[in-house]
Scaffold this motif. Sequence first.
Motif, PDB file in Angstrom:
ATOM      1  N   GLN A   1       0.854  -1.191   0.000  1.00  0.00           N
ATOM      2  CA  GLN A   1       0.000   0.000   0.000  1.00  0.00           C
ATOM      3  C   GLN A   1       0.892   1.245   0.000  1.00  0.00           C
ATOM      4  O   GLN A   1       1.728   1.411   0.882  1.00  0.00           O
ATOM      5  N   LEU A   2       0.721   2.058  -1.016  1.00  0.00           N
ATOM      6  CA  LEU A   2       1.508   3.288  -1.156  1.00  0.00           C
ATOM      7  C   LEU A   2       0.589   4.484  -0.940  1.00  0.00           C
ATOM      8  O   LEU A   2      -0.392   4.674  -1.659  1.00  0.00           O
ATOM      9  N   LYS A   3       0.947   5.317   0.057  1.00  0.00           N
ATOM     10  CA  LYS A   3       0.178   6.531   0.345  1.00  0.00           C
ATOM     11  C   LYS A   3       1.095   7.734   0.136  1.00  0.00           C
ATOM     12  O   LYS A   3       2.168   7.816   0.736  1.00  0.00           O
ATOM     13  N   GLN A   4       0.695   8.638  -0.738  1.00  0.00           N
ATOM     14  CA  GLN A   4       1.471   9.837  -1.042  1.00  0.00           C
ATOM     15  C   GLN A   4       0.674  11.071  -0.604  1.00  0.00           C
ATOM     16  O   GLN A   4      -0.431  11.304  -1.091  1.00  0.00           O
ATOM     17  N   ILE A   5       1.262  11.848   0.331  1.00  0.00           N
ATOM     18  CA  ILE A   5       0.601  13.052   0.848  1.00  0.00           C
ATOM     19  C   ILE A   5       1.327  14.277   0.282  1.00  0.00           C
ATOM     20  O   ILE A   5       2.502  14.511   0.580  1.00  0.00           O
ATOM     21  N   PHE A   6       0.613  15.022  -0.562  1.00  0.00           N
ATOM     22  CA  PHE A   6       1.161  16.238  -1.160  1.00  0.00           C
ATOM     23  C   PHE A   6       0.662  17.422  -0.329  1.00  0.00           C
ATOM     24  O   PHE A   6      -0.512  17.802  -0.441  1.00  0.00           O
ATOM     25  N   SER A   7       1.558  17.979   0.521  1.00  0.00           N
ATOM     26  CA  SER A   7       1.132  19.002   1.485  1.00  0.00           C
ATOM     27  C   SER A   7       0.708  20.298   0.805  1.00  0.00           C
ATOM     28  O   SER A   7      -0.282  20.930   1.190  1.00  0.00           O
TER      29      SER A   7
END
Length: 1032
Positions: free
Chosen positions: A242-248
Amino acid sequence: MKAKGAEMAGKDCVKVAVRVRPFNKREKDAGSRCIVSVSSNTVTIQDPRNEQTRRTFTFDYAYWSHSGFTRNRDGLFVPEEAGGRYADQGSVFQDLGQGILENALQGYNATLLAYGQTGSGKSYSMVGYGPNKGLVPTLCERLFQAVKVNQDNRQCQVFFSMLEIYNEQVIDLLSKGGRAPGNLRVREDQQRGFYVEGLRKVPSDSATQVEQLMDQGTRTRTTAATHMNANSSRSHMLIMIQLKQIFSKENLTKQSNIYLVDLAGSERQRSSGSEADRLKEGTAINLSLTTLGNVISSLADAALGKKVVHIPYRQSVLTKLLQSALGGNSRTVMIATLSPADICYEESLSTLRYAERAKRIQNKAVVNESPTERLVKELKAENAKLLLRLSRLGQEGRRADEETKELRRLLTHNELQIRAIQTLWEQHLQEALKDWELQYATITQERRMMQMHPYILNINEDAQLSGVVKLFIQEGEWDVGLAEGSPKAISIRGLGIQERHAVFTNQQRTVSVTPVAGAKVTVNGVLISQKTELQHLDRLILGSNSTYLFIGFPSERSGEDWSRYDYDYFQSELAAAEGIHIGDGRAGASQPDPSLLPVFYDYIKLMPMVSEANQMSQELQKGVEFKLEIKNLAMSDSKGHDLEKEVAVRVTSVENKQVWMWSKAKFVNRKFLMEELYQQQVVSGEGSDRTPLPRDKDPFWDPLEPLHLGSAHLWLQSLAFRIPLEEQVEVVGPEGTEEAILQAQLVPCTPTGLPLGEEDILIDPTELLGKRLDFQLVLEQCCGLRWVKEAKNRGVQIGFRVFDSSQPLYTPAVWHNVNPLLDHRVQFTALRTSQELLSYLQTSALVLELWGLQEGCSDMVSNMEGVKMTQEDSIIIDKASQSETSAVESTGSDLSSSLRALHQDVEQLRSANAVLRKENSALREQLSMMSKNGQQERRGSLRPSCDADFARALKVFYHSMTAVKGQLQRLRRHTPSEEADLLSLRLYVDEHGRLLRDFGEQLEQSVTALKQDVAAIVRRKREKSGIWSGTG
């Protein structure tokens, strides 16, 4: 050569790749031919039985990894020449893995499925071996490289999970602590879809950590397979990243799930060994793969515009979890691996058809928003509303203390929840790092022990699971078995392992093993019963099938290659101990018969399964024994050609001696059912509380059926000369054993059944053509029935089929007698003997099949439907010539008019005949005057007298040749024992030489006698004709 398919970011159709692997040792030993070719993105497969039959399939990618490669200095397999057609691991990843990675980084779900028969190269493509890393480790490595890019603008979180599906049970391969790894439940959520409840998700921040987690999962998989008596080739392994990418800055979160799926082996049973089983095939063990095929077929039909009512996702655990990958929210790739060997034709063709259906599936992939990020947004929005409400209440001055407290409590709760969500990742990651440090310490300790002590190394049918378990044998005595807790105990599990199974002793740099009473321990293929010293690389089998390789002291290890001691090596060694082996692998040794190799490998494949079935029968108190046999090992057809050999399993009830014979396909299916029953009643501890299984649902039982015990050959050549034959023929069993002696006769006769005399014997068989032939088959008695000697409550029948008879005929059943009288007589008639029937009589034998009956099974009945009979109740054969006769008779009426037209010609011929009669009378008077003392009368009787002499000589010759044929059959079956020593071999050579001399003498005597009889007949003919010089 790999084909360049369309870019994966285009249509959301399932992309399909096919990869062709090199020959393995088994296929090389068999002298296999390559029947698969690859050109661009097409794969062509040729039927080895018919070179004109070819099937061509087109895929998105086609990889040729069969030949044209070499190993470089780094141990990597690369093309022999730059730009060569060989597809290495790197090029496969570039086409498939890179696309999976890019889709995941864009926020799409991505799935990679590996499909193919066991041993076709799935694990090599997915995981790899040594420096040749497969898709999974390379994908993880590239993923973390991508994660480290743009860390200022993006925070990435990676979670790793690994599970196995076996027998519809989900096993968490990363389970920790006291949690049971197995039997997790699959739940459904409106947002998430299907998911595994309680599955451990491990945060990861490096490829090294993921590699360690995979090793941990593999170890758990090996242990679970041993505990559950599970075959890893029948299980599915799923890796979920599971890949989670958070773009602030963008206030955006992308979440994608990567599914990497190694599907269970897709092998089919050989068609010659398949049959319907009364118990349902495709049990829970096969259910997931069967359902996956149904889902793929339904989705493929839907893509072609066909009306599909239902997609059966919910029918299995695997298809529930793969719903998004197949027809759902995912971009999916399937890699189908296959063997190019001719002996794997059916399995490879099945794989290609399966892959062709899969490429029609269309998915609907979308970018995913994280539910966690959505929850944070919702909580922040709710907090803003609460603050606004508080300010309004304060301004109005009409606040109630209770309401203010409640609102502030809600506000505080939401803020805490937001903080908890944001800090959860760091906490999970720290916990995972601690686990990783513990795992690393364990690995370091294991490596240190390997350099100090001897140990045993597990060997598994799945090469990826071999070498995972290492059990160290330190100084002193060590008890090996199920028992735990003792400081001097090595705990192992498996079928047939006792609480205290064996004792390993390590003293004075010598290691030995001693079996405990009743325990099964095999060393190098030989069952041992006393203390045995172990040498480096000895092979051990504990219990039914727990296989280990003994690794000696470090000083004994010389860097040799241990990979040759694979699972097949262990089983081949066991088979050799039973006398079943092909070739010895030495230079100059005779090449094995290629036709026997498929049977040999079937045999060694089934050996451990039979051993496990016997152990389960014993523990479940079923009272049934299983034994491998090779069908048709010493049997031939009516022409004398060897029959195709097959492996079968003989099933015997110990108590009442009832016997069944199961094909390979039937036994494999029953073995899966036995495993289910065993896990329910023994592994799960439910045996004492369960009600007995109904007999019709018991995989250890079957209704009784007649058994084929063996066959005898009664050669028909004498019938072509209308010579009767009376013979005692040996009934030979499938493995060459003598089952009985059968007394039989072939009697040429008149239509009413009266035997023909010597004057009816033919010298030239072609005289039969177009004429009627009647003969009787007489089966008088069966002597020395081994089947009945073993159990008196048994019976037998004889079955046979003559020429073009569509159904076999059977004698009446005879019971409870070792030497029963059959007294069975049946007459056959050919109304007009055809050339086909005459050739059949001259070159074929009547195969008499001996069938064994048991109390409770029905007799075999002759099916007379469609059988035509004469007025004398004789069975009509040679129906083709009969139909010609019928056709001639039916056209007789049409010829009547022509017949009348010929009457005039007949009248004219009568007058000419009268003239000839006068001339003939004159000639007779002249001839009468020339004859002396009745000499002409004696000469007139010369021809029939000579014919009778010839007939008698031929009759004697064919009777003597029957004995010669029997001697030839004995020579063919006379083989030395596999366990024979030098003295026994010398005795065998002497005996074989004697049999050869006897055969040569009998043959020479028969031919000499015929020559002498013919010479005497010719001499008498010349004497009577007055030509012989010795007459006066």
